[in-house]
Design a protein around this motif. Structure first.
Motif, PDB file in Angstrom:
ATOM      1  N   UNK A   1       6.943  66.441 -40.719  1.00 48.49           N
ATOM      2  CA  UNK A   1       7.148  67.208 -39.487  1.00 48.49           C
ATOM      3  C   UNK A   1       6.447  68.558 -39.569  1.00 48.49           C
ATOM      4  N   UNK A   2       6.620  69.233 -40.689  1.00 49.32           N
ATOM      5  CA  UNK A   2       5.964  70.536 -40.853  1.00 49.32           C
ATOM      6  C   UNK A   2       4.448  70.370 -40.754  1.00 49.32           C
TER       7      UNK A   2
ATOM      8  N   UNK B   1      -1.347  88.345 -41.810  1.00 54.08           N
ATOM      9  CA  UNK B   1      -0.501  88.876 -40.739  1.00 54.08           C
ATOM     10  C   UNK B   1      -0.298  90.377 -40.976  1.00 54.08           C
TER      11      UNK B   1
ATOM     12  N   UNK C   1      -5.560  80.789 -41.921  1.00 54.20           N
ATOM     13  CA  UNK C   1      -4.945  81.738 -40.985  1.00 54.20           C
ATOM     14  C   UNK C   1      -5.201  83.168 -41.495  1.00 54.20           C
TER      15      UNK C   1
ATOM     16  N   UNK D   1       0.847  74.688 -44.629  1.00 50.96           N
ATOM     17  CA  UNK D   1      -0.400  75.092 -43.953  1.00 50.96           C
ATOM     18  C   UNK D   1      -1.413  75.607 -44.963  1.00 50.96           C
TER      19      UNK D   1
ATOM     20  N   UNK E   1       2.923  70.084 -37.302  1.00 52.71           N
ATOM     21  CA  UNK E   1       2.857  71.297 -36.487  1.00 52.71           C
ATOM     22  C   UNK E   1       1.816  72.299 -36.966  1.00 52.71           C
ATOM     23  N   UNK E   2       1.365  72.212 -38.207  1.00 55.78           N
ATOM     24  CA  UNK E   2       0.460  73.261 -38.712  1.00 55.78           C
ATOM     25  C   UNK E   2      -1.004  72.840 -38.747  1.00 55.78           C
TER      26      UNK E   2
ATOM     27  N   UNK F   1       6.588  75.187 -43.341  1.00 49.74           N
ATOM     28  CA  UNK F   1       5.330  74.974 -42.623  1.00 49.74           C
ATOM     29  C   UNK F   1       4.241  75.925 -43.115  1.00 49.74           C
ATOM     30  N   UNK F   2       4.620  77.182 -43.382  1.00 51.96           N
ATOM     31  CA  UNK F   2       3.606  78.145 -43.823  1.00 51.96           C
ATOM     32  C   UNK F   2       3.019  77.745 -45.169  1.00 51.96           C
TER      33      UNK F   2
END
Lengths: 1182, 189
Positions: A256-257, A357, A354, A337, A260-261, A333-334
């Protein structure tokens, strides 16, 4: 199944599983709560009601029990489930492994929730690996919906292959919400029908081998089936480059994770993905088919390597074993990813990382306060841990698993291992230290739920093997941490079926513990007392393990305080910091703690000026000889006073508030009896050439002579009676003060060179003029003139005076009084006369208005058969023809009726052979005119025995100073000696330095070491009673009353030296005097107090001004004024650690109104008294 | 519609109930919803965060830098969870709605520039004061929701919030709606 026809609800993953259970016809469930699995069983109970299913649900006492219970249900053919968290499976390991071999009849679902990332667990263990080890098929749902859908299919699988099936959700499935398609009950319910088959259900080793073989065949078949399991599927890459440089195998929630990534790293549709829902047995054929289109595989799974280790292929497999996936922590997820992007790059597929941040770094730089997990405001656990840490800073604290693990924050939990380990570890700690001859205090803590889970076995073991420690069972009546499930003591079951109640106290007693105390920790001081008593028991020769059951409610379960508990809203008082130059800086020196000794209340109360605290120190160390020396510095009569003193010191003793006053009187006596006599210690002073006449050789006169002679003055004593001693010799009876004891003390006067003249009465054979040559005269002539009642018939010949009778007895001329003697009066002379007459065989009645005698004497008299008549007084006496007398009596308060009668008013009468009147005496001051003194009952003097004539001093019963008691006379004699010495050229009286605070006693020498202690004695409120062990007052042995009335032998044997030493050493508080007990060192939260050269020093740089040292000093020997306002010390927020106490950057504390539930305990915590009941309105800070 | 929301606060403040209301709205809209709650030892007084994802998602967790909306019941927790917010982009401006006292520095000056640069719109109100005025400290969550849903650009309408709240409130319906109304009033006409 067409899900479009089903109702959609937003459910938690755990609720989705529950829904699946009920819909699948499961009828039986047992569980033990544990995050993240706890919500499954309660939801089952809700759906049971909603769907009208006959469903049995129970909270079992632990996971092993839960699994065994559910197994039996499955043996009957029913569908059954059991739920627990991953570490619970360790507890259930034994039945789990056998369950795989033996199997089931009805389907059995073993639901075990894993906790990657350790949100609320002790280990990151992977239950799928346990399944592999136990050979149980395992399912790994990726979402709540899949978990719900898996349940029915898992039952079907379990039944078809007759094996239990493990459903393993992780925390992100259990505690995620999702729109779930819900349906009706689809599988039929089944009757219980256990088919006997001992070769299977009770398989022996030989049969087990066959079962193992069959299990292996089942697993092979299941692996084949899993290839077509709907949750196992491949998603091809959109760009059809074959083989793909990288394929991903993703199991459970990792899929699932990942989904989404992929887009954010630019890999969406560029990687083939194989989703795996059945990690064991892994459908290897399916994986191999998928792998054919890939150059290498990346395996994403939680929490360990269950899938990765089953893959055996000719291409590289990346995962934890290869180092491409972190081997600990949650795959969020992070994380996924980042690692998928990195793996893709490594495999030659460009990916977009990514960008960093910027907010993340900026927020990190803010250094936000961390809200660590903490006990709820008002939680009873907090009070327990606060008190444990404060009272026993050096103890060992084995802890356990539950909310109360958070006792860590308060420094009262040292170890946390697994459920129940607190008790076994306490036992282990005890034996390990005991081996070295050491016994540190050990306090183990365990919750009620955890004790029921696995505490009893450890406790049995500890009792059996002779361990010694204190066990605190923290009983809040619920399983708090996991959401307030009932315990076996609650009388409530999971689904409301009727159950029994298991008494925690009985269970503990059943483990062999004899000492079980219940306590409410909210009274901090009372709780400390209970802990100390428990520790004592754990260390006593005849003691053992002590269990304290701390009971309170769970404030979160109750949504507030316990029913009936009054809320105490609190506020923190804020005021400018006292006398501090800088609001944030250290306190001004005047507001800092100082170790300053104070006067003990016993010493303050002693008229003789005995430094009783120091006397106890010496006696307690067995140094009775030095103790005697200390006493002889003040007066010559320790053995005497130790027998006849009314001991105001014991009345003042703070120990009365705990378990009875110290036996100070008996200790003084023991010192006087067993130490060397005054003749050894005392020498006459260098001659001054001055002469003093002392008239009267009673305790006042002799004490004056004693101190005068030691100061070098020539002393001559004139005594009217044939021997010296006064009342001591002539009035106090032999059975209280044996002549030999008195005689030994009187020997000192010869040693001091005091000239003793006996048989010389002033105004009789001693003329006042004969005293003209003396530089000073001390009048201590006593009060021998007896008071009569003034009643009709008093002159009948049968009414005499008690004092005369006593003197005749002591002279050897005892008159025979007859068979019935009436005593009038309630003082010591009355009791002495009564008991003396009793020894002649008479029956005695004592009539009195007020009882003023020493209580112990009255008790002894009663024991000897003497009758006391309170508030009954004589009205007159009528002689009888037989020579006896009729005593007419009336109640003290009764009034005569109107009208005159010939007889005095009375309400009753008794006959007696003799009446002895003992209502006190007056001084015979016939010599007063010659001496130039005013006539009167007593000679008027000041506090130092001075009369208006500077040459004449007076004291004792003859004067207004020191009348009534021996110790009062000694006080008067000493004061007069000091005053005469001053007049004769000695040092001036420094009253301030000589007195014990506000007490009557003075020290004989202003240079005495303790004479600077002028601070008032601490009262019982200032002594921390809780620091002192209960130890009853040592009674002095007495002769049996029936034996003692036969002769004049001493009745009270006193304490022997060993008894006196023990009494002084083990019972004296040493109120107000530092004993270097080091409690201040131990309790100081910042270690600001140190010991150097035998003195405590306080580091002002470290001292926060919390005042705990002063508040905790057991004997009030630290002086520190209470500010009554917050000093920003941080003590409460650090050690009480209530989240409703907010500490601002300036250190000042305020109450968080949003979360405070007004339990009021913090009021007891602040040693400065800054936290107090709220007067009204909201708290205002300056 | 896709919307990722982070709700942050302290245990006991009603973070979970706020999440439940938004979830109920999604259910009523028949939009798929996925959420994740922080459970654990801290029942009161600890940091609590909830992730809520509406629309087509598979994972219940939100990555830092992806959230469209941050609802914070406490200023410190708001700062702690700020990194979840994305920058302004094709989904419009992200929003941060925070319960903070008027004298509290929010955002902290050390991050305020960054927050502005990223195009995050900050809405703040003193929900605690309103809740304490009602003598119900626990309804600050609803005051904040009432306030937020009355701001322009908020993904949930005030009326929707009221309907969902009413459906979930049981006996506390009246006071809960009053709390929402107080929040709406703070937002201005």
């Amino acid at each position: 199944m067409d899900t479009r026809t089903l109702e959609h609800r937003v459910l938690l993953g755990n609720e989705a599983i529950s829904r699946g259970l009920v819909e699948a016809g499961c009828q039986f469930m047992s569980a033990y709560p544990g995050t993240p699995s706890s919500e499954i069983l309660p939801a089952v109970v809700r759906y049971r009601a909603e769907l009208g299913v006959d469903f049995y649900a129970e909270w079992s006492t632990n996971e092993k029990v839960a699994l065994e219970t559910a197994l039996a249900a499955a043996y009957t053919g029913k569908r059954a489930a059991v739920a627990m968290k991953q570490v619970g499976l360790n507890v259930a390991a034994d039945p789990a492994l056998s369950a795989a071999y033996i199997g089931v009849a009805g389907g059995l679902l073993l639901i075990v929730a894993d906790d990657p990332g350790l949100h609320s667990s002790q280990t990151e263990q992977d239950s799928r690996l346990f399944a592999l080890f136990a050979k149980i098929p395992a399912l790994d749902p990726a979402s709540p919906q899949e978990a719900r859908d898996m349940v029915a299919r898992a039952f079907e699988l379990s039944e078809r292959h007759q094996v239990p099936v493990l459903l393993r959700p992780t925390v992100r499935v259990c505690h995620s919400e999702q729109s779930i398609a819900c349906g009706p009950v689809v599988a039929p319910l089944r009757p219980a029908d256990f088919q006997k088959n001992p070769r299977r259900w009770a398989a022996t080793p030989a049969a087990r081998m066959q079962l193992h073989r069959e299990l292996n065949l089942k697993l092979a078949a299941i692996e084949d089936e899993f290839a077509a399991w709907p949750g196992n599927f491949a998603i091809p890459a959109r760009d059809a480059a074959r083989p793909a440089p990288l394929g991903i195998v993703a199991a459970g929630v990792c899929f699932s994770h990942l989904s989404d990534v992929l887009e954010s790293v630019g890999l969406a549709g560029r990687l083939p993905i194989l989703k795996i829902a059945t990690p064991y047995p892994l459908p290897r054929r399916l994986v191999a088919d998928f792998a054919k289109g890939c150059e290498r595989l990346l395996v994403l799974e939680e929490t360990d390597v269950a899938v990765e280790m089953q893959i055996r292929l000719g291409i590289p497999v990346w995962g934890r074993l290869s180092g491409h996936v972190p081997s600990h922590g949650e795959l969020t997820p992070a994380v996924i990813e980042g690692l998928v992007a990195a793996a893709a790059e490594q495999a030659g597929l460009p990916a977009r990382q990514r960008p960093p941040n910027p907010l993340r770094e900026a927020v990190a730089a803010l250094q936000l306060p961390i809200r660590r997990p903490t006990l709820c405001p008002g939680c009873g656990h907090r009070a327990v841990f606060y008190e444990l840490r404060r009272a026993f800073p050096d103890a060992l604290f084995p802890g356990d698993i539950g909310c109360y693990t958070l006792g860590l924050n308060q420094g009262a939990v040292d170890t946390v291992h697994d459920m129940g380990a607190s008790i076994s570890m306490a036992s282990g700690f005890y034996h390990a230290y005991k081996q070295d001859g050491r016994t540190p205090p050990i306090f183990a803590t365990i919750g009620d739920g955890t004790f029921f889970h696995s505490g009893a076995a450890g406790l049995e073991n500890a009792v059996y093997n002779g361990a010694r420690f204190v066990l605190l069972v923290l009983d809040n009546g619920t399983t708090g941490m996991t959401g307030a499930q009932p315990t076996p003591e609650a009388g409530a079951t999971a689904d409301g079926h009727p159950g029994g109640i298991v008494s925690l106290v009985n269970l503990i007693r059943g483990c062999g513990v004899g000492y079980v105390e219940q306590a409410d920790p909210h009274d901090l001081a009372g709780f400390q007392r209970i802990l100390l008593d428990a520790l004592d028991h754990s260390r006593a020769a005849d003691g053992g393990i002590a269990v304290v059951l701390a009971r309170y409610v769970c404030v979160t379960e109750m949504k507030g305080l316990a029913a009936g508990q009054q809320p105490i809203p609190v506020e923190v008082r804020h005021a400018p910091r006292p006398r501090a130059a800088d609001a944030a800086g250290p306190l001004d020196a005047a507001w800092m703690p100082r170790h300053v000794d104070r006067v003990s209340p016993c010493a303050e109360a002693c008229p003789a000026g005995n430094d009783i605290e120091r006397l106890m120190l010496l006696a307690g160390a067995g140094r009775l000889d030095e103790a005697a020396h200390l006493l002889y510095e003040e007066h010559p009569f320790p053995a005497t006073l130790g027998r006849v003193c009314p001991h105001p010191c014991e009345t003042a003793c703070n120990r009365t508030a705990l378990d009875g006053a110290l036996s100070i009187n008996a200790i003084e006596r023991a010192a006087g009896d067993s130490g060397r006599s005054a003749a050894h210690w005392v020498t006459p002073g260098a001659p001054t050439g001055r002469r003093v006449a002392v008239i009267g050789a009673g305790p006042a006169g002799l004490t004056a002579a004693y101190h005068l002679a030691r100061r070098g003055h020539g002393v001559e004593v004139f005594e009217a009676l044939p021997e010296i001693g006064g009342m001591l010799r002539w009035a106090i009876t032999e059975y209280r003060l044996p002549p030999a004891v008195l005689g030994r003390e009187l020997d000192v006067f010869a040693r001091l060179g005091v000239t003793l003249h006996t048989g010389m009465r002033l105004g009789d054979n001693l003329a006042w003029r004969a005293l003209d040559d003396f530089d000073a005269v001390y009048l201590a002539t006593g009060a021998w003139q007896q008071r009569a009642l003034g009643l009709p018939g008093e002159d009948c010949g049968r009414v005499g005076f008690g004092l005369d009778f006593l003197r005749q007895v002591r002279s050897g001329n005892a008159p025979r009084l007859g068979a019935r003697v009436a005593i009038v009066g309630g003082g010591n002379t009355a009791i002495d006369a009564a008991r003396t007459a009793r020894r002649q065989g008479a029956a005695i009645d004592v009539y009195y208005d007020v009882l003023l005698a020493i209580p112990e004497e009255v008790d002894a008299a009663r024991a000897e058969g003497i009758a006391f008549h309170e508030a009954i007084v004589p009205a007159g006496f009528e002689p009888q023809p037989d020579g006896s007398v009729r005593v007419l009596l009336r109640p003290l308060a009764a009034r005569a009726p109107q009208g005159a009668t010939s007889r005095p008013f009375h309400t009753e009468s008794r006959s007696a052979d003799q009446v002895l009147v003992c209502i006190g005496g007056d001084a015979d001051l016939g010599y007063a005119p010659a001496a130039g003194l005013p006539a009167g009952r007593r000679i008027a003097v000041d506090a130092w025995g001075r009369t208006a004539d500077p040459r004449i001093f007076a004291g004792g019963d003859a004067s207004s100073l020191g009348a009534g008691t021996v110790v009062g006379a000694i006080n008067a004699g000493k004061r007069a000696a000091l005053a005469m010495d001053e007049r004769l050229g000695g040092p001036a009286i420094a009253a301030e330095a000589m007195q014990f605070a506000r007490g009557p006693g003075v020290v004989s020498c202003a240079a005495a070491p303790r004479n600077a202690q002028q601070k008032a004695a601490p009262g019982p409120q200032e002594v921390r009673l809780t620091y002192f062990r209960r130890r009853p007052r040592t009674p002095s042995p007495h002769r049996a009353p029936q034996e003692s009335i036969r002769d004049f032998g001493e009745v009270n044997f006193g304490l022997d030296p060993a008894g006196a030493t023990a009494e002084a050493g083990e019972r004296c508080f040493h109120c107000g005097v530092c004993t270097h007990c080091d409690i201040c060192l131990d309790v100081c939260p910042t270690r600001a107090i140190s010991l150097a050269d035998g003195r405590y020093r306080i580091d002002p740089a470290k001292c926060t001004g919390c005042r705990l040292c002063a508040a905790e000093c057991p004997r009030s020997a630290i002086s520190m004024p209470q500010t009554g306002s917050c000093v920003a010390c941080g003590y409460c927020t650090t050690w009480f650690e209530c989240p409703s106490l907010l500490r601002a950057p300036d250190g000042l504390v305020s109450i968080d109104e949003r979360t405070c539930i007004a339990c009021g305990v913090c009021i007891q915590v602040c040693p400065q008294g800054a936290i107090r009941p709220r007067a009204g309105g909201m708290e205002v800070r300056p | 519609m896709k919307c990722q929301t982070v709700i942050a606060g302290i245990g006991g403040q009603g973070v979970l109930f706020a999440a439940k209301i938004l979830t109920e709205i999604a259910r009523r809209r028949e939009v798929p919803v996925l959420g994740s709650q922080t459970f654990g030892m801290a029942q009161r007084g600890g940091s609590v965060t909830t992730h809520l994802k509406m629309g087509e998602f598979e994972s219940p967790l939100i990555c830092e830098g992806d959230a469209d909306l941050l609802l914070a019941l406490d200023a410190v927790e708001a700062h702690r969870t700020l990194p979840f917010l994305r920058a302004r982009g094709k989904g419009g401006a992200p929003a941060c709605v925070v319960n903070a006292r008027e004298d509290a520095a929010f955002p902290d000056p050390r991050v305020a520039g960054l927050v502005a640069d990223m195009g995050i719109v900050v809405h703040r109100c003193n929900a605690d004061r309103e809740a304490l005025a009602m003598k119900l400290p626990l309804v600050a969550n609803l005051v904040l929701l009432g306030f937020a849903s009355s701001r322009p650009g908020f993904p949930f309408a005030y009326a929707e919030v009221c309907e969902a709240t009413a459906a979930l409130s049981g006996p506390h319906r009246t006071t809960n709606l009053e709390a929402l109304e107080r929040g709406r009033a703070l937002s201005g006409p």
